[in-house]
Design an enzyme around this catalytic site. Structure first.
Site, mmCIF file in Angstrom:
data_model
loop_
_atom_site.group_PDB
_atom_site.id
_atom_site.type_symbol
_atom_site.label_atom_id
_atom_site.label_comp_id
_atom_site.label_asym_id
_atom_site.label_seq_id
_atom_site.Cartn_x
_atom_site.Cartn_y
_atom_site.Cartn_z
ATOM 1 N N LYS A 105 -40.476 -28.682 -31.393
ATOM 2 C CA LYS A 105 -40.756 -27.996 -32.498
ATOM 3 C C LYS A 105 -39.977 -26.783 -32.631
ATOM 4 O O LYS A 105 -39.386 -26.418 -31.602
ATOM 5 C CB LYS A 105 -42.203 -27.563 -31.809
ATOM 6 C CG LYS A 105 -43.262 -26.798 -33.132
ATOM 7 C CD LYS A 105 -43.895 -28.126 -33.973
ATOM 8 C CE LYS A 105 -44.966 -27.821 -34.653
ATOM 9 N NZ LYS A 105 -45.842 -29.089 -34.699
ATOM 10 N N GLY A 219 -58.399 -24.469 -44.207
ATOM 11 C CA GLY A 219 -57.174 -24.620 -44.715
ATOM 12 C C GLY A 219 -56.976 -25.469 -45.779
ATOM 13 O O GLY A 219 -57.448 -26.621 -45.660
ATOM 14 N N GLY A 221 -53.776 -26.320 -47.142
ATOM 15 C CA GLY A 221 -52.219 -26.370 -47.386
ATOM 16 C C GLY A 221 -51.950 -27.850 -47.612
ATOM 17 O O GLY A 221 -52.892 -28.632 -47.993
ATOM 18 N N ASN A 222 -50.924 -28.304 -47.167
ATOM 19 C CA ASN A 222 -50.508 -29.717 -47.297
ATOM 20 C C ASN A 222 -51.693 -30.599 -46.629
ATOM 21 O O ASN A 222 -52.184 -31.583 -47.296
ATOM 22 C CB ASN A 222 -49.061 -30.226 -46.738
ATOM 23 C CG ASN A 222 -48.927 -31.683 -46.644
ATOM 24 O OD1 ASN A 222 -49.396 -32.226 -45.500
ATOM 25 N ND2 ASN A 222 -48.275 -32.057 -47.649
ATOM 26 N N GLY A 224 -54.625 -29.842 -45.269
ATOM 27 C CA GLY A 224 -56.081 -29.616 -45.532
ATOM 28 C C GLY A 224 -56.499 -30.281 -47.009
ATOM 29 O O GLY A 224 -57.576 -31.014 -47.158
HETATM 30 N N1 GLU Z 1 -45.332 -30.900 -38.134
HETATM 31 C C1 GLU Z 1 -46.069 -32.293 -38.104
HETATM 32 C C2 GLU Z 1 -46.732 -32.456 -36.937
HETATM 33 O O1 GLU Z 1 -47.274 -31.213 -36.311
HETATM 34 C C3 GLU Z 1 -45.006 -33.333 -38.210
HETATM 35 C C4 GLU Z 1 -44.135 -33.557 -37.323
HETATM 36 C C5 GLU Z 1 -42.789 -34.637 -37.850
HETATM 37 O O2 GLU Z 1 -43.063 -35.381 -38.799
HETATM 38 O O3 GLU Z 1 -41.959 -34.619 -36.767
HETATM 39 O O4 GLU Z 1 -47.038 -33.571 -36.407
#
Ligand code: GLU
Length: 445
Positions: A105, A219, A221-222, A224
């Site tokens: 992350k 939420g 955003g994308n 929710g």
């Molecule tokens: N940010 C998203 C998650 O938390 C997607 C991560 C990704 O596609 O690598 O799962």
């Protein structure tokens, strides 16, 4: 304090489940810490010529099952402990889904709404430049997360190609890209769509009819907003929505399509091309069909299904006792603290855990990456069919673990993930076999 809790929530659950399943003694030690932490300072030139320094992180938690994978968030609360927990959850999520990735992350501590387009672009490019060779199509593949989207992935990918050349499938270094730049059909909607697939599969297994079940979504955003759209289409009644500005309660159900149209039609939050959106609290001229509620009130509504789809630590020991929903579908990462989780278990509230519920995004990221590596372009139908099949299998596997071990769904999902990570780490020789791990597994012909 908040972010310390996030890491604590991960480690507490890891320790509990590893103990319950008699996992290898070294697994907890190994998975409690990331393999690598990259910290970068980002001196970004503002439009007025001055420099502002932002801090960025990329935490690579584990790559026993494949290259590191996970999003990058832009948020003022980002700090290292939060990103460490989120990276670890990605390792578990990819393992639950059984896709050949590890977990990572990234994040930058910034309020992106305070920057202009050009400033955001400079910040995005500098982040990629500073990460250097620690990311790449076979090493670590970032994607969107909170406040990052396909436009930011386009800047990331362009900068990566500028620095490394465009060959060798350089576009596969990022997922969640715009379609024009090698993105996949269905990626934008994938997390929300996946959440509805998981919910339907769960209800089917429990013999429950989704028709008219009431849903509150925290939420917009994308994640929710697409979740609400697909839930509405599947026959659920979405009665409340909210975002960081507050929420609305619709006793007779929210017109989700109209809501999505109104928020994306622009407004208060329309600062730049990255965030062409207004708050749900600003869309209704006539408030006769709804009433304003706070985020806190939304969580405590009398609904069948509660869907936290914002940020972590929303359901805590302070409000867990007030929750009236019988099912919680965790579309955010880490919305429930470890202490709250115990309370929900006592109250017999079913929690469909984040590492399963919101795994649709990374699953379609995997499809985007495989298409990039082979120069393939799958249709939206092809992607959605693959996503549905994959997610339904994961739900069935988690429910089977739950049935066999009489545990919560979160514990079942952790069991599945820890087991798969343990297998990979044993095979690689990162941890050493105990008697019980080798018995029956010794080479046959
Ligand atoms: N940010 C998203 C998650 O938390 C997607 C991560 C990704 O596609 O690598 O799962």
């Amino acid at each position: 304090m908040k972010s310390l809790n996030t890491l604590h929530n991960f480690i507490a659950t890891l320790q509990k489940v590893a103990g319950q399943m008699n996992a290898h003694r070294d697994i907890v030690k190994y998975l409690s810490v990331p393999q690598r932490v990259v910290e970068v300072e980002l001196p970004v030139e503002k439009d007025d010529g001055t420099i502002e320094i932002f801090h960025g992180y990329r935490v690579q938690h584990n790559n026993a099952r494949g290259p590191y994978k996970g999003g990058v968030r832009f948020h003022p609360n980002v700090d290292l402990n939060e990103i460490k927990a989120l990276a670890a959850w990605m390792s578990l999520k990819t393992a639950v889904m059984d896709i050949p990735y590890g977990g990572a992350k990234g994040g930058v501590t910034v309020d992106p709404y305070s920057l202009t387009d050009r400033e955001l672009q400079r910040l995005s490019r500098l982040f990629v430049e500073r990460l250097g060779s620690t990311i790449g199509p076979t090493v670590d593949i970032p994607a969107p997360d909170v406040n990052t989207n396909s436009q930011i992935m386009a800047w990331f990918a362009d900068e990566y190609m500028r620095l490394n050349g465009g060959d060798g499938h350089a576009e596969a270094a990022f997922t969640g890209k715009p379609l024009t730049l090698g993105g996949s059909q269905g990626r934008e909607e994938a997390t929300g769509r996946g959440g509805v697939i998981v919910l339907l599969e769960y209800l089917k297994a429990k013999g429950k009819d989704p028709k008219d079940m009431t849903v509150a979504v925290q939420g917009f955003g994308n994640v929710g907003s697409y979740f609400a759209k697909f839930a509405d289409e599947a026959g659920f009644k979405v009665v409340a929505v909210s975002d960081s500005e507050g929420g609305l309660f619709y006793k007779d159900g929210c017109n989700v399509q109209a809501m999505i149209q109104s928020v994306t039609a622009g407004g208060k939050l329309e600062k730049n091309i990255c965030y062409p959106k207004k708050s749900v609290t600003d869309v209704e001229d006539d408030m006769s069909s709804c009433e304003p509620i706070s985020n806190k009130e939304l969580l405590e509504l009398e609904v069948d299904i509660l869907v936290p789809a914002a940020v972590e630590n929303q359901i805590t020991e302070d409000n867990a006792n007030n929750i009236k929903a019988s099912i919680i579908l965790e579309m955010a990462n880490g919305p429930t603290t470890a202490e709250a989780d115990n309370i929900l278990q006592e109250k017999n509230i079913a929690v469909i855990p984040d590492i399963l519920a919101n795994a649709g995004g990374v699953t379609v990221s995997y499809y985007e990456w495989t298409q990039n590596l082979q120069n393939l372009y799958w249709s939206e139908e092809e992607v959605n069919t693959k996503l549905e099949r994959k997610m339904r299998i994961a739900v069935q596997e988690v429910l089977q673990q739950q049935e066999e071990n009489l545990c919560t769904m979160r514990e079942a999902a952790y069991r599945l993930a820890i087991g798969r990570l343990q297998d990979a780490m044993l095979l690689r020789g990162w941890i050493h076999p105990r008697k019980e791990d080798v018995s029956g597994k010794v080479n046959g012909h």
